[in-house]
Design a protein around this motif. Sequence first.
Motif, mmCIF file in Angstrom:
data_model
loop_
_atom_site.group_PDB
_atom_site.id
_atom_site.type_symbol
_atom_site.label_atom_id
_atom_site.label_comp_id
_atom_site.label_asym_id
_atom_site.label_seq_id
_atom_site.Cartn_x
_atom_site.Cartn_y
_atom_site.Cartn_z
ATOM 1 N N TYR A 247 38.570 42.254 37.074
ATOM 2 C CA TYR A 247 37.331 41.926 37.569
ATOM 3 C C TYR A 247 37.700 41.420 39.135
ATOM 4 O O TYR A 247 36.848 41.687 40.223
ATOM 5 C CB TYR A 247 36.946 40.646 36.964
ATOM 6 C CG TYR A 247 36.285 40.920 35.621
ATOM 7 C CD1 TYR A 247 35.778 42.246 35.323
ATOM 8 C CD2 TYR A 247 35.949 39.936 34.860
ATOM 9 C CE1 TYR A 247 35.129 42.766 34.079
ATOM 10 C CE2 TYR A 247 35.376 40.377 33.432
ATOM 11 C CZ TYR A 247 34.998 41.761 33.205
ATOM 12 O OH TYR A 247 34.404 41.969 31.971
ATOM 13 N N THR A 248 38.617 40.711 39.442
ATOM 14 C CA THR A 248 39.035 40.186 40.961
ATOM 15 C C THR A 248 39.366 41.482 41.514
ATOM 16 O O THR A 248 39.239 41.422 42.804
ATOM 17 C CB THR A 248 39.761 39.025 41.265
ATOM 18 O OG1 THR A 248 41.091 39.378 40.343
ATOM 19 C CG2 THR A 248 39.391 38.047 40.290
ATOM 20 N N GLY A 249 40.148 42.320 41.128
ATOM 21 C CA GLY A 249 40.371 43.648 41.776
ATOM 22 C C GLY A 249 39.486 44.537 42.292
ATOM 23 O O GLY A 249 39.197 44.753 43.486
ATOM 24 N N ALA B 116 46.087 40.624 42.049
ATOM 25 C CA ALA B 116 45.200 40.222 41.201
ATOM 26 C C ALA B 116 45.365 40.483 39.892
ATOM 27 O O ALA B 116 45.025 40.933 39.068
ATOM 28 C CB ALA B 116 43.965 41.020 41.459
ATOM 29 N N LEU B 117 46.823 39.566 39.584
ATOM 30 C CA LEU B 117 47.512 39.867 38.377
ATOM 31 C C LEU B 117 47.450 38.658 37.565
ATOM 32 O O LEU B 117 47.275 37.512 38.133
ATOM 33 C CB LEU B 117 48.995 40.322 38.559
ATOM 34 C CG LEU B 117 49.166 41.679 39.502
ATOM 35 C CD1 LEU B 117 50.458 41.593 39.968
ATOM 36 C CD2 LEU B 117 48.957 42.695 38.617
ATOM 37 N N PRO B 118 47.699 38.681 36.251
ATOM 38 C CA PRO B 118 47.770 37.334 35.585
ATOM 39 C C PRO B 118 48.894 36.569 36.347
ATOM 40 O O PRO B 118 49.830 37.153 37.085
ATOM 41 C CB PRO B 118 48.344 37.728 34.001
ATOM 42 C CG PRO B 118 47.866 39.185 33.943
ATOM 43 C CD PRO B 118 48.013 39.638 35.504
ATOM 44 N N SER C 26 32.800 35.993 33.615
ATOM 45 C CA SER C 26 33.788 36.634 34.262
ATOM 46 C C SER C 26 34.791 35.934 34.877
ATOM 47 O O SER C 26 36.088 36.494 34.847
ATOM 48 C CB SER C 26 33.002 37.391 35.410
ATOM 49 O OG SER C 26 32.702 36.173 36.155
ATOM 50 N N GLY C 27 34.735 34.940 34.815
ATOM 51 C CA GLY C 27 36.193 33.739 34.926
ATOM 52 C C GLY C 27 37.081 33.970 34.203
ATOM 53 O O GLY C 27 38.354 33.639 34.417
ATOM 54 N N ALA C 28 36.860 34.510 32.796
ATOM 55 C CA ALA C 28 38.288 34.803 31.891
ATOM 56 C C ALA C 28 38.604 36.086 32.247
ATOM 57 O O ALA C 28 39.711 36.351 31.503
ATOM 58 C CB ALA C 28 37.708 34.644 30.717
HETATM 59 N N1 LIG Z 1 38.258 35.961 37.182
HETATM 60 C C1 LIG Z 1 38.061 34.932 37.871
HETATM 61 O O1 LIG Z 1 37.011 34.438 38.167
HETATM 62 C C2 LIG Z 1 39.240 34.462 38.765
HETATM 63 C C3 LIG Z 1 40.605 35.038 38.543
HETATM 64 N N2 LIG Z 1 41.520 34.519 39.137
HETATM 65 C C4 LIG Z 1 42.928 34.783 38.861
HETATM 66 O O2 LIG Z 1 43.081 36.112 39.506
HETATM 67 C C5 LIG Z 1 44.057 36.893 38.523
HETATM 68 C C6 LIG Z 1 43.387 38.118 37.998
HETATM 69 O O3 LIG Z 1 41.973 37.761 37.358
HETATM 70 P P1 LIG Z 1 40.943 38.695 36.669
HETATM 71 O O4 LIG Z 1 40.905 39.869 37.808
HETATM 72 O O5 LIG Z 1 40.100 38.006 36.202
HETATM 73 O O6 LIG Z 1 42.084 39.474 35.689
HETATM 74 P P2 LIG Z 1 41.642 40.630 34.763
HETATM 75 O O7 LIG Z 1 42.180 40.302 33.338
HETATM 76 O O8 LIG Z 1 40.323 41.074 34.807
HETATM 77 O O9 LIG Z 1 42.616 41.934 35.231
HETATM 78 C C7 LIG Z 1 44.116 41.745 35.419
HETATM 79 C C8 LIG Z 1 44.714 42.879 36.260
HETATM 80 O O10 LIG Z 1 46.061 42.710 35.971
HETATM 81 C C9 LIG Z 1 46.500 43.985 35.316
HETATM 82 N N3 LIG Z 1 47.758 43.513 34.600
HETATM 83 C C10 LIG Z 1 47.664 43.019 33.621
HETATM 84 N N4 LIG Z 1 48.964 42.599 32.968
HETATM 85 C C11 LIG Z 1 49.713 43.403 33.687
HETATM 86 C C12 LIG Z 1 51.119 43.410 34.004
HETATM 87 N N5 LIG Z 1 51.831 43.308 33.026
HETATM 88 N N6 LIG Z 1 51.728 44.354 34.976
HETATM 89 C C13 LIG Z 1 50.922 44.950 35.771
HETATM 90 N N7 LIG Z 1 49.567 44.801 35.845
HETATM 91 C C14 LIG Z 1 48.918 44.036 34.856
HETATM 92 C C15 LIG Z 1 45.402 44.532 34.579
HETATM 93 O O11 LIG Z 1 45.646 46.123 34.547
HETATM 94 P P3 LIG Z 1 44.987 46.932 33.695
HETATM 95 O O12 LIG Z 1 43.273 46.731 33.815
HETATM 96 O O13 LIG Z 1 45.304 48.442 34.058
HETATM 97 O O14 LIG Z 1 45.436 46.579 32.314
HETATM 98 C C16 LIG Z 1 44.384 44.193 35.278
HETATM 99 O O15 LIG Z 1 44.026 45.245 36.459
HETATM 100 C C17 LIG Z 1 44.545 35.941 37.437
HETATM 101 O O16 LIG Z 1 45.728 35.285 37.864
HETATM 102 C C18 LIG Z 1 43.374 35.085 37.575
HETATM 103 O O17 LIG Z 1 43.617 33.772 36.797
HETATM 104 C C19 LIG Z 1 41.754 33.393 39.999
HETATM 105 C C20 LIG Z 1 40.244 33.032 40.127
HETATM 106 C C21 LIG Z 1 38.895 33.398 39.667
#
Ligand SMILES: NC(=O)C1=CN([C@@H]2O[C@H](COP(=O)(O)OP(=O)(O)OC[C@H]3O[C@@H](n4cnc5c(N)ncnc54)[C@H](OP(=O)(O)O)[C@@H]3O)[C@@H](O)[C@H]2O)C=CC1
Length: 344
Positions: free
Chosen positions: A12-14, A75-77, A180-182
Amino acid sequence: MVRVGILGATGYTGVELIRILSNHEDVQIKYLSSQNFNGKKIEDVYHSLKGYCDVELHELNIDDIVESCDVVFAALPSGYAMNIVEKLCSSGVRLIDLGADFRFDDFKIYKEWYGASSDDYGSVSRVYGLPEIHRQEIKNAMVVGNPGCYPTSAILGLAPALKSGIIENHIIIDSKSGVSGAGHSPKQGNMYAECNESIKPYNVAKHRHMPEIEQELSKLNHEDTKVIFTPHLTPMTRGILSTMYCRLKKDISIESIHEIYREFYKDEYFVKVLDISEYPSTKSVYGSNFCHIGLEIDRHSNTLIVMSVIDNLVKGASGQAVQNMNIMFGIDEAKGLKMVPVFP
Ligand SMILES: NC(=O)C1=CN([C@@H]2O[C@H](COP(=O)(O)OP(=O)(O)OC[C@H]3O[C@@H](n4cnc5c(N)ncnc54)[C@H](OP(=O)(O)O)[C@@H]3O)[C@@H](O)[C@H]2O)C=CC1
Ligand SMILES: CC(=O)N[C@@H](CCC(=O)OP(=O)(O)O)C(=O)O
């Protein structure tokens, strides 16, 4: 042109980063990584990006990133950016991490709340990327730890009151977030049938954002500051509302507090202090990088009530990350971020 890479581009953030950067004249998106969608173009995975970004997704490859990018958004975990930071920095590539890896001054606290295999940050120096508070340090930073979404709403809402010394060191933060925060990985509690028409607290008194909020508030307050933080999941897609209760040290008028807030944020484009008696709503900042702050006093308990709203994916994540990038590269801070909130 700043050459940009986004790791975790399909989350989502990506996707939000790509939406924002597609409208940024000084940026070229050069590299996108994904775990599950390699070989596809991002516009074919997310049709909202059709015609805006036809970059192909790749498995994360550090050598390719170093060759093609000036700055990388992770934008990864949490836990992944830490593995690549040394290689990026030693190659001159700057890093903005949307996860929690670089948000903490004390590695022990990070390790306690997020877990980690190492015991320190090594030689990596990093800056907490809340521009309204740390703008000067962000300018020259190689690594920026982009703040969490709840902390952004809470810290912006509390900073003027703490800095001016008008409140006691006892703060209650009640926050509500959209789903979407999750992130986009399926979780049972986030399924439509379970979260729609429902609101529920979670991680009460043990959410990972509590130590992050306390770190930053303690710096503003010049003393160890504790908060009681209760997050809630609410049936909306985007948005965070944080309502904060702070005991006032002495009698002070709402007009004076309002003036303190207006003065504190007078030069800030993205923070709007609402008029007295106006209360903020998540709808009014939806899809934008704004934070709206409302103020009220409960006279019978002498409590200041601060209400702060943001869009978790924009000011709470990707918008703030782009704001940081603009500062790091000497670009106008609001460039690419002047989106008008979507209403209704
Ligand atoms: N959502 C929010 O409102 C907020 C999020 N954050 C933080 O931003 C970061 C991203 O959040 P969000 O976009 O919501 O997360 P998502 O779960 O929506 O997306 C995670 C992304 O990381 C990729 N990914 C997951 N595991 C791996 C791995 N092992 N190796 C490589 N790529 C990986 C996924 O790829 P694929 O889809 O291809 O599996 C996906 O593109 C997190 O750290 C989160 O805590 C911070 C503030 C707000
Ligand atoms: C609604 C919801 O689930 N929100 C997320 C916020 C995630 C986040 O921003 O956490 P990081 O510190 O890991 O970046 C949560 O409470 O975990």
